[in-house]
Scaffold this motif. Structure first.
Motif, PDB file in Angstrom:
ATOM      1  N   GLY A  47      31.086  40.695 145.006  1.00  0.00           N
ATOM      2  CA  GLY A  47      29.905  40.838 145.963  1.00  0.00           C
ATOM      3  C   GLY A  47      28.878  42.006 145.703  1.00  0.00           C
ATOM      4  N   SER A  48      29.269  42.906 144.584  1.00  0.00           N
ATOM      5  CA  SER A  48      28.298  43.959 144.189  1.00  0.00           C
ATOM      6  C   SER A  48      27.013  43.431 143.428  1.00  0.00           C
ATOM      7  CB  SER A  48      29.374  45.023 143.227  1.00  0.00           C
ATOM      8  OG  SER A  48      28.299  45.860 142.788  1.00  0.00           O
ATOM      9  N   THR A  49      25.962  44.005 143.432  1.00  0.00           N
ATOM     10  CA  THR A  49      24.862  43.872 142.822  1.00  0.00           C
ATOM     11  C   THR A  49      24.582  44.683 141.750  1.00  0.00           C
ATOM     12  OG1 THR A  49      23.304  44.634 144.290  1.00  0.00           O
ATOM     13  CG2 THR A  49      23.808  42.047 144.513  1.00  0.00           C
ATOM     14  N   ALA A  50      25.281  45.966 141.500  1.00  0.00           N
ATOM     15  CA  ALA A  50      25.057  46.977 140.662  1.00  0.00           C
ATOM     16  C   ALA A  50      24.833  46.541 139.334  1.00  0.00           C
ATOM     17  CB  ALA A  50      26.150  48.231 141.046  1.00  0.00           C
ATOM     18  N   THR A  51      25.330  45.703 138.742  1.00  0.00           N
ATOM     19  CA  THR A  51      25.352  45.475 137.389  1.00  0.00           C
ATOM     20  C   THR A  51      24.191  44.625 136.806  1.00  0.00           C
ATOM     21  OG1 THR A  51      27.964  45.558 137.115  1.00  0.00           O
ATOM     22  CG2 THR A  51      26.885  44.701 135.596  1.00  0.00           C
ATOM     23  N   ARG A  52      23.632  44.020 137.943  1.00  0.00           N
ATOM     24  CA  ARG A  52      22.602  42.976 137.692  1.00  0.00           C
ATOM     25  C   ARG A  52      21.283  43.747 136.928  1.00  0.00           C
ATOM     26  NH1 ARG A  52      22.346  39.386 143.327  1.00  0.00           N
ATOM     27  NH2 ARG A  52      24.328  38.728 143.063  1.00  0.00           N
ATOM     28  N   GLY A  53      20.762  45.071 137.338  1.00  0.00           N
ATOM     29  CA  GLY A  53      19.724  45.716 136.887  1.00  0.00           C
ATOM     30  C   GLY A  53      20.021  46.053 135.425  1.00  0.00           C
ATOM     31  N   ASP A  54      21.413  46.470 135.295  1.00  0.00           N
ATOM     32  CA  ASP A  54      21.866  46.848 133.936  1.00  0.00           C
ATOM     33  C   ASP A  54      21.902  45.723 133.096  1.00  0.00           C
ATOM     34  OD1 ASP A  54      22.904  48.203 132.002  1.00  0.00           O
ATOM     35  OD2 ASP A  54      25.011  48.512 132.754  1.00  0.00           O
ATOM     36  N   PRO A  73      43.814  36.484 130.222  1.00  0.00           N
ATOM     37  CA  PRO A  73      42.779  35.421 129.937  1.00  0.00           C
ATOM     38  C   PRO A  73      41.276  35.891 129.814  1.00  0.00           C
ATOM     39  CG  PRO A  73      44.497  34.836 131.634  1.00  0.00           C
ATOM     40  CD  PRO A  73      44.629  36.160 131.291  1.00  0.00           C
ATOM     41  N   THR A  74      40.757  35.640 128.743  1.00  0.00           N
ATOM     42  CA  THR A  74      39.454  36.170 128.222  1.00  0.00           C
ATOM     43  C   THR A  74      38.390  35.208 127.954  1.00  0.00           C
ATOM     44  OG1 THR A  74      40.626  38.321 127.572  1.00  0.00           O
ATOM     45  CG2 THR A  74      38.300  38.117 126.709  1.00  0.00           C
ATOM     46  N   GLY A  75      37.193  35.622 128.665  1.00  0.00           N
ATOM     47  CA  GLY A  75      35.923  34.686 128.338  1.00  0.00           C
ATOM     48  C   GLY A  75      34.864  35.446 127.607  1.00  0.00           C
ATOM     49  N   VAL A  76      34.207  34.599 127.062  1.00  0.00           N
ATOM     50  CA  VAL A  76      33.043  35.299 126.063  1.00  0.00           C
ATOM     51  C   VAL A  76      31.738  34.155 126.597  1.00  0.00           C
ATOM     52  CG1 VAL A  76      31.903  35.665 123.889  1.00  0.00           C
ATOM     53  CG2 VAL A  76      34.514  35.885 124.276  1.00  0.00           C
ATOM     54  N   ARG A  77      30.769  35.020 127.240  1.00  0.00           N
ATOM     55  CA  ARG A  77      29.604  34.307 127.837  1.00  0.00           C
ATOM     56  C   ARG A  77      28.245  34.750 127.626  1.00  0.00           C
ATOM     57  NH1 ARG A  77      31.107  33.061 133.892  1.00  0.00           N
ATOM     58  NH2 ARG A  77      28.883  32.554 133.914  1.00  0.00           N
ATOM     59  N   SER A  78      27.683  34.063 127.012  1.00  0.00           N
ATOM     60  CA  SER A  78      25.903  34.646 127.052  1.00  0.00           C
ATOM     61  C   SER A  78      25.007  34.361 128.150  1.00  0.00           C
ATOM     62  CB  SER A  78      25.247  34.069 125.645  1.00  0.00           C
ATOM     63  OG  SER A  78      25.208  32.376 126.049  1.00  0.00           O
ATOM     64  N   ASP A  79      25.615  33.663 129.244  1.00  0.00           N
ATOM     65  CA  ASP A  79      24.951  33.405 130.383  1.00  0.00           C
ATOM     66  C   ASP A  79      25.606  34.029 131.728  1.00  0.00           C
ATOM     67  OD1 ASP A  79      27.291  32.009 130.558  1.00  0.00           O
ATOM     68  OD2 ASP A  79      26.233  30.180 131.279  1.00  0.00           O
ATOM     69  N   TRP A  80      26.268  35.326 131.351  1.00  0.00           N
ATOM     70  CA  TRP A  80      27.007  36.007 132.560  1.00  0.00           C
ATOM     71  C   TRP A  80      26.104  36.358 133.551  1.00  0.00           C
ATOM     72  CZ3 TRP A  80      28.177  41.329 133.487  1.00  0.00           C
ATOM     73  CH2 TRP A  80      28.953  41.572 134.760  1.00  0.00           C
ATOM     74  N   ALA A  81      26.235  36.169 134.869  1.00  0.00           N
ATOM     75  CA  ALA A  81      25.446  36.681 135.913  1.00  0.00           C
ATOM     76  C   ALA A  81      26.373  37.496 137.193  1.00  0.00           C
ATOM     77  CB  ALA A  81      24.734  35.566 136.753  1.00  0.00           C
ATOM     78  N   PRO A  82      26.405  38.609 137.167  1.00  0.00           N
ATOM     79  CA  PRO A  82      27.282  39.307 137.961  1.00  0.00           C
ATOM     80  C   PRO A  82      27.052  38.500 139.300  1.00  0.00           C
ATOM     81  CG  PRO A  82      26.163  40.824 136.792  1.00  0.00           C
ATOM     82  CD  PRO A  82      25.299  39.453 136.578  1.00  0.00           C
ATOM     83  N   SER A  83      28.301  38.300 140.158  1.00  0.00           N
ATOM     84  CA  SER A  83      27.995  37.984 141.455  1.00  0.00           C
ATOM     85  C   SER A  83      29.292  38.721 142.244  1.00  0.00           C
ATOM     86  CB  SER A  83      28.392  36.399 141.273  1.00  0.00           C
ATOM     87  OG  SER A  83      29.606  36.019 141.013  1.00  0.00           O
TER      88      SER A  83
END
Length: 260
Positions: free
Chosen positions: A192-199, A250-260
């Motif tokens: 629920g946090s949007t703090a990382t989106r601008g970063d 369990p770890t993921g590697v993503r180039s399309d990550w969108a914080p949600s």
């Protein structure tokens, strides 16, 4: 019979454990764990692991940092800037693994750089130079194309300080890197946090593709945790994917990550 020495005896001998002491930005304490690790806590938050063996990294995000450096393939004589040095666990790890590398570690707290040299066996200058300095100021002061690696691991509470997470910081990180260089950033995220989106948007504006490495549940916004952002034109994502497949969590590697 004399007491058998333990690994924690080698870390900050004579410094009381579990007792808060003042630093420039608040309080800190050292805490020993049964497995032989000493942790530095800053303002009530675990900040750095201190372990006698420099190969071992006790924080998962630092393991991801190290794996990403391997997937990048550092130059033999790389020069790295570490923003948010704390006790310099990760600079120490890289200096051990890459003996010809050089490291500059900066921390906003003016007290910690004086203390950490007395706590454990950190490489001496010029292999590791430790400074009390703001992270943006450190980047702004770098000449163009003067660094191979930039590592950001700085927090104010649960979040990255805003001036280290915007277009100015990422722009200077890009400017200061040599061609093919790498930026690593540790970001905290929670549902629920949007703090990382601008970063993340600022990172993509400066570098284009940005890879996110983290636990699947954290990347999907189901649980709070840490995500590593990696930006480089020379990053082998296949190597990263193989690391993720064998990681302890369990770890993921993503180039399309969108914080949600």
């Amino acid at each position: 019979m004399a007491r058998r020495r333990t690994p924690t005896d080698e870390i900050a001998p004579g410094v009381p454990r579990g007792v808060d002491f003042p630093i420039a930005t608040g309080t800190a304490r050292l805490q020993d764990e049964p497995d032989g690790t000493t942790f530095l806590w800053v303002n009530g938050v675990p900040s750095s692991p201190l372990r006698s063996d420099p190969e071992i990294l006790d924080f998962e995000y630092m393991e991801r940092f190290s794996a990403t450096v391997d997937a990048w393939g550092p130059p033999a004589r790389m020069l790295a800037l570490h923003v948010g040095a704390a006790a310099c666990a990760f600079p120490r790890h890289l200096a051990h693994r890459f003996p010809d590398s050089g490291h500059i570690a900066v921390d906003i707290d003016a007290t910690l750089p004086e203390l950490v040299r007395t706590w454990w066996d950190l490489p001496r200058a010029p292999r590791l130079r430790i400074r009390a300095q703001d992270g943006l100021e450190a980047l702004v002061g770098r000449a163009d194309a003067s660094l191979d690696l930039v590592v950001r691991d700085a927090f104010a509470g649960d979040d990255t300080p805003s001036h280290l997470a915007g277009e100015e910081w990422w722009g200077h990180a890009s400017r200061a890197l040599r061609p093919g260089g790498l930026v690593l950033a540790n970001v905290g995220t929670r549902p629920g946090s949007t703090a990382t989106r601008g970063d993340l948007a600022a990172a993509r504006a400066a570098f284009g593709t940005v890879i996110a490495i983290g636990e699947h549940a954290v990347l999907k916004g189901r649980r709070r945790g840490n995500v590593v952002l990696a930006a480089s034109t020379r990053l082998d994502t296949d190597v990263l994917a193989r690391y993720a497949a064998s990681a302890s969590l369990p770890t993921g590697v993503r180039s399309d990550w969108a914080p949600s």
